[in-house]
Enzyme design. Structure first.
Site, short mmCIF file in Angstrom:
data_model
loop_
_atom_site.label_atom_id
_atom_site.label_comp_id
_atom_site.label_asym_id
_atom_site.label_seq_id
_atom_site.Cartn_x
_atom_site.Cartn_y
_atom_site.Cartn_z
N MET A 1 0.83 -1.18 0.00
CA MET A 1 0.00 0.00 0.00
C MET A 1 0.88 1.25 0.00
SD MET A 1 -3.25 -1.13 2.33
CE MET A 1 -4.30 -2.46 1.75
N CYS A 2 1.04 1.95 1.11
CA CYS A 2 1.79 3.20 1.15
C CYS A 2 2.77 3.16 2.31
CB CYS A 2 0.85 4.40 1.32
SG CYS A 2 -0.50 4.47 0.12
N ARG A 3 3.66 4.15 2.35
CA ARG A 3 4.58 4.37 3.47
C ARG A 3 4.50 5.82 3.86
NH1 ARG A 3 5.66 -0.28 5.65
NH2 ARG A 3 3.44 -0.14 5.16
N ASN B 1 -2.43 4.99 5.43
CA ASN B 1 -1.98 3.78 4.76
C ASN B 1 -3.02 2.71 5.05
OD1 ASN B 1 -0.48 1.68 3.53
ND2 ASN B 1 0.41 1.13 5.51
#
Length: 278
Positions: free
Chosen positions: A1-3, A112
Site C-alpha cells: 500500500m503506502c509508506r 496507509n
C-alpha cells in the site's frame, strides 16, 4: 500500500528524514520491506508547518525517488512538524488530488490502508459528509473521504473521538452492505501543534507502524548519528517502517491504539471504534 512518516520536534530540514537515513522514506518508495507492495511510486506528498496560518503542501504524481523538485525543497525547508507520504494506489487514479497528505485549514491527514469494497460503500459514506466540508473533496480516494468524515464527526475538537466515530460509521455502513473487515488503517493527523497517529483494522491485523525511542536515550545508544545532536529531547518520529536497522531505535506501535505527541511528550492509549447512535 503506502509508506509514511510524521516528525515533531526541533526544526529540522526535511531531507534529514526524507533522504539521509539508511532506509529513508525515499528509499522505501522503491524498496519497502514491510508493506504489501515493495514499490510506492504512485505519487507522493509532504506537508509542513512553519510561517502562515495553514501548513505548506507539496504533492506530485510521479515517483518520489526521481523528483528533483522534492529533493530541492527538502534541502531548504526546515520545519518543527511535518508529514510525508509515498503512495501505492489501491485502485483509485494516480492524480495530484489523490496524493497525501490532505489538508483542510490547519489540519493535515494521511493514511496507509484501505476501505474494503470502497466502490460499494462510497455513496453512503459521501452522503454523510457535512455540507461544510463537502466542497473540500477534490479526489476520489477512500483516504480523503475518511478525513472529511473525521472532520464531520468533530476532528477539530476531539481528534481521537472523531476518528473513533468515523471508523464506527464506516463499519456500520459496511455491515449494511455485507462487506466484511472493511477498515484497514494507519493514520496520522495534525493541527500543527499535536500529532495523532492511529493503528487499527477491523480484523485487528493492521499494517505496520513504529515510533522512535526517546532522543536522550538514542544519543547514548548511538553517539555516532549526527542528526541526534540537531534535535531536542522531545523530538519524535512515527513511521510506517523503520528508517534503518540500528538496535534500540524503533518500537512497534501496539494494535488498536492512538498515539498522541505534543509538547515533547508522547502517550499511547487504546483505540476503539464508536458505532453510530441509533
Amino acid at each position: 500500500m503506502c509508506r509514511w512518516l510524521a516528525y515533531s520536534g526541533s526544526p529540522l530540514l526535511l531531507e534529514e528524514m526524507l533522504y539521509k537515513p539508511e532506509h529513508s522514506l525515499i528509499d522505501q518508495s522503491r524498496h519497502a520491506r514491510l508493506g504489501v507492495d515493495t514499490t510506492n511510486g504512485d505519487g507522493f506528498g509532504v506537508g509542513w508547518y512553519g510561517v502562515g496560518d495553514v501548513p505548506g503542501l507539496f504533492r506530485a504524481v510521479g515517483p518520489a525517488w526521481s523528483d528533483r523538485n522534492l529533493r530541492e525543497l527538502a534541502a531548504h525547508v526546515s520545519s518543527p512538524l511535518f508529514l510525508a507520504h509515498v503512495r501505492s494506489s489501491t485502485g483509485t487514479a494516480v492524480q495530484q488530488t489523490n496524493c497525501h497528505p490532505f489538508r483542510y485549514e490547519r489540519w493535515l491527514w494521511m493514511h496507509n490502508g484501505s476501505i474494503a469494497r470502497f466502490a460499494t460503500l462510497r455513496r453512503d459514506l459521501m452522503l454523510a459528509v457535512d455540507p461544510e466540508f463537502f466542497p473540500a473533496i477534490e479526489g476520489s480516494t477512500d483516504s480523503e473521504l475518511m478525513f472529511l468524515l473525521a472532520l464531520t464527526f468533530g476532528l477539530r475538537d476531539d481528534p481521537p473521538g472523531a476518528v473513533a466515530r468515523m471508523v464506527g460509521f464506516v463499519e456500520a455502513v459496511a455491515r449494511r452492505h455485507n462487506v466484511a473487515d472493511p477498515v484497514q488503517m494507519t493514520v496520522a493527523t495534525s493541527d500543527g501543534s499535536t500529532v495523532w497517529a492511529f493503528r487499527y483494522s477491523t480484523r485487528h491485523e493492521s499494517r505496520s507502524l513504529f515510533y522512535s525511542t526517546e532522543t536522550r536515550c538514542l544519543r547514548m545508544l548511538h553517539p555516532e548519528i549526527p542528526t541526534l545532536r540537531l534535535v531536542s529531547d522531545g523530538s519524535r518520529l512515527i513511521v510506517s517502517e523503520p528508517l534503518g536497522d540500528l538496535p534500540g531505535v524503533w518500537n512497534e506501535v501496539p494494535e488498536s491504539t492512538c498515539s498522541v505527541i505534543t509538547d515533547g511528550q508522547d502517550v499511547i492509549q487504546a483505540f476503539r471504534p464508536e458505532p453510530p447512535k441509533r
